[in-house]
Scaffold this active site. Structure first.
Site, PDB file in Angstrom:
ATOM      1  CG  ASP A 238      -2.231   0.730   0.951  1.00  0.00           C
ATOM      2  OD1 ASP A 238      -2.256   1.595   0.046  1.00  0.00           O
ATOM      3  OD2 ASP A 238      -3.227   0.456   1.644  1.00  0.00           O
ATOM      4  CD1 TRP A 239       0.331   5.724  -3.415  1.00  0.00           C
ATOM      5  CD2 TRP A 239      -0.300   3.582  -3.445  1.00  0.00           C
ATOM      6  NE1 TRP A 239       0.109   5.357  -4.724  1.00  0.00           N
ATOM      7  CE2 TRP A 239      -0.279   4.055  -4.781  1.00  0.00           C
ATOM      8  CE3 TRP A 239      -0.657   2.252  -3.226  1.00  0.00           C
ATOM      9  CZ2 TRP A 239      -0.602   3.263  -5.878  1.00  0.00           C
ATOM     10  CZ3 TRP A 239      -0.990   1.451  -4.319  1.00  0.00           C
ATOM     11  CH2 TRP A 239      -0.955   1.960  -5.621  1.00  0.00           C
TER      12      TRP A 239
END
Length: 689
Positions: A238-239
């Site tokens: 995920d970012w």
């Protein structure tokens, strides 16, 4: 059994092509492939005809990022994922995902960052609206059909967030402490189902799992995801969710997203050396990782792109733009089948006539509720609640923001709309503001025909007034056309058929996850707290084990406000003639069973028939019963159908930590058929030898 998705180019052939390209790449080119590019893209390599891939968020449709060029002009806002789960309609789940996948193709989106399949553990989780409820079996069946529908369009589906990401309270400093059995029985089955259906991407989560960040956790990514579950395609972070490039490279992750710092947040939240792109070459030079480790990552990225045919055909296909009317129809049908009728004192349906006069009031009377964060979808041609009701009733309905007591008394019906704004990045209270509760109680004291509509991404506390209202409906986040479906249900044009995919507790203290917040802390809103990586790590101990959702409430003898699987209809159903094809079976043999369901009312409808299994005696603590089958069946008024089910060995088994396998203990099991987890209408016993 569902047939898994088979990509246009089979895995082994795609991998062979990937390795051929890999052998011609420079180290710099390799490193460029294992980190994000321009925030939402992967890096392409023109000399090998390897395209960049654009990734878009999901859960309510396609998130259009207006700050980027060449975006879709519009995307359909669908009912949110937890609403989809409320339909209990696996075929519709596939059609829903197919519609979103077609819009991805129209917008040159190669990878949809969904479905989100984390289990609903606490009602306060800000991302519950993106997920599929509390039960791993229901989640699994929706997930596998979603994957098939999505990837059948040529868009890669991403299972997220791996794993045990069940709160968004300071998620970057939250450590999920989960035992092995609980992980396998509750939190992994949805991912397993998606993988078995052929999902080609997995995204790791922000949180730590048993002491290590999920995105750099070798035990999770290599040990469980790749080796135990057999996943062989693309794994991305995920970012801004990984913090040690060396651990990332060793973990089994392939793609560090977005691969570069975010300027608008303080430096302490993410430093260049945390990113694979900045550190990979120096780590190789220092002998801390090998170029062969990078090669594995690049091979998985390339293999996934090649297998989906992205090197052979354009990602963008504008021919799908002509299907938007069909997508709107799917969104409307999802709305019809996802709105849960929880209370009805013969107030609904309200048949259109000259004698009625309806006042609509409350927060969401004239605006569309939705979930926030990356999953936010605006939609177009939105139908608000008042718009939908006016379509149905014309001038017999009025929107009055603050009706007087006399106006409330003068109406034949009041529709009061309330809810919550749930979002990625923070959790929200289970309790509604007291002003809302008091307003509902005041209105119901003046007009017994008060209908309350709740729009939320999860359960809220309605205990103060739910028995005082004339009717109560749960709309979730209904998308751009959901309130048209709402008006159809209010009027009786559509018979409600949805059932809760969650348990709604009477008070948050009753729930299995109560106490998950650090002592002395408070909930917050906004993004500042979400990025505070300097805060101490806080353990969230899953000490309830496998007793999540209805499993918890039943084992603890706690009566919820509304049970898992519950939902009312305008008609009635009778169950009978439960038949097992055998009363005694050898271990490993399937069990075939059937039950008759009859529509005993006066309106056509859809009933969701639920099968639960109870182990009468076990060497380990097991839930009172567990969902192991369901079917949604359409029945005309007065008609009866025989519904067939098949249960297999896994349906009777538990995860054995000693052997690290699923274990079936011979003995007596009870097969329970019902219309909700707390409404069992037929039982039969089975012996397994």
């Amino acid at each position: 059994m569902l047939k898994p998705f088979v990509p246009p180019i089979e895995y082994e052939d795609a991998k062979e092509q990937a390795i051929d390209i890999l052998t011609q790449m420079t180290l710099d080119e390799k490193i460029s492939m294992i980190a994000g590019h321009n925030m939402f893209f992967t890096k392409g390599l023109e000399r090998f005809k390897v395209p960049s891939m654009y990734m878009s968020d999901a859960s309510q449709g396609v998130n259009i990022r207006r700050e980027l060029d060449d975006q879709l002009e519009k995307s359909v806002a669908f009912p949110c994922s937890i609403a989809l789960a409320s339909t209990w309609n696996t075929e519709l789940a596939g059609t829903y995902a197919k519609s979103i996948g077609e819009e991805c193709r129209a917008g040159e989106i190669a990878v949809l960052l969904g479905p989100g399949i984390n289990i609903y553990r606490v009602s306060q989780n800000g991302r519950n609206f993106e997920y599929l409820g509390e039960d791993p079996y229901l989640t699994s069946r929706i997930t596998e059909n979603y994957v098939l529908g999505m990837q059948g369009t040529g868009t890669i589906a991403t299972l997220k967030h791996f794993v045990a990401n069940n709160t968004d309270y300071k998620r970057r400093t939250s450590n999920s402490v989960v035992d092995e059995r609980t992980m396998h029985e509750i939190y992994l089955p949805g991912f397993e189902a998606g993988i078995n259906a052929g999902a080609m991407a997995v995204m790791t989560s922000y949180n730590l799992v048993n002491g290590e960040y999920a995105g750099q956790n070798k035990d999770l990514i290599t040990g469980i995801l790749r080796e135990k579950l057999g996943f062989k395609w693309l794994v991305m972070s995920d970012w801004w969710s990984v913090w040690d490039a060396q651990k990332v490279i060793a973990s089994g992750l392939d793609l560090d997203m977005p691969g570069e710092p975010r300027q608008e947040y303080p430096d302490y939240t993410k430093k260049p050396e945390h990113f694979v792109r900045y550190s990979a070459k120096s780590l190789i030079q220092e002998g801390k990782v090998k170029e062969a480790d990078i090669d594995k990552m690049v091979t998985n990225v390339l293999t996934t792109k090649i297998a989906m045919g992205l090197l052979e055909r354009p990602i963008k296909d504008t021919s799908f733009l002509k299907n938007f009317d069909e997508h709107e129809a799917v969104a409307l049908q999802t709305g019809r089948e996802s709105i849960v009728l929880l209370e009805n004192k013969n107030v609904l349906p309200i048949i259109p006539s000259d004698e009625i006069y309806i006042i609509v009031t409350g927060e969401y009377a004239d605006k569309i509720p939705f979930g926030g964060g990356a999953a936010e979808v605006v939609g177009y041609d939105q139908i608000t609640m008042i718009n939908g009701l006016k379509e149905m009733y014309g001038d017999k309905v009025s929107h009055i923001e603050n009706p007087t007591d006399e106006e409330i008394k003068s109406a034949t019906h009041i529709i009061y709309s309330t809810g919550t704004f749930d979002s990625e990045g923070w959790d929200r209270p289970f309790d509604l503001p007291d002003t809302i509760n008091q307003e509902i109680l005041h209105i119901t004291s003046l007009n017994k025909n008060t209908i309350v509509s709740v729009s939320s991404g999860g359960g809220v506390n309605m205990n103060a007034w739910n028995k005082d209202v004339g009717a109560l409906l749960y709309n979730w986040y209904p998308g751009q056309l959901g309130f048209r479906a709402f008006a159809e249900i209010i009027s009786g044009k559509t018979n409600p058929s949805a059932k809760l995919p969650i348990t709604i507790e009477k008070k948050f203290e009753d729930s299995p996850g109560y106490g998950y917040l650090p002592s002395g802390s408070e909930l917050y809103t906004g993004w500042d707290q979400d990025h505070r990586i300097i805060d101490p790590i806080q353990d969230v101990v899953y000490d309830e084990g496998v007793f999540v959702g209805y499993r918890w409430y039943e084992s603890k003898h706690i009566e919820p406000l509304y049970a898992f699987g519950y939902g009312l209809s305008y008609t009635t159903y009778a169950y009978g003639n439960l038949v097992l094809d055998q009363k005694v079976i050898p271990a490993g043999s399937p069990l075939h069973l059937s039950v008759d369901v009859e529509n005993t009312g006066k309106m056509d409808g859809q009933e969701i028939v639920q099968v639960y299994v109870r182990d009468m005696e076990s060497s380990v603590p097991r839930p009172v019963k567990e969902l192991k089958g369901f079917q949604k069946v359409y029945l005309k008024a007065g008609k009866k159908k025989t519904i067939d089910f098949t249960l297999v060995e896994r349906d009777f088994s538990f995860w054995d930590v000693a052997t690290k396998k699923w274990k079936l203990e011979p003995g007596v099991f009870e097969i329970c058929i019902g219309s909700a987890s707390n409404t069992i209408l037929a039982k039969a016993q089975l012996e397994i030898k």
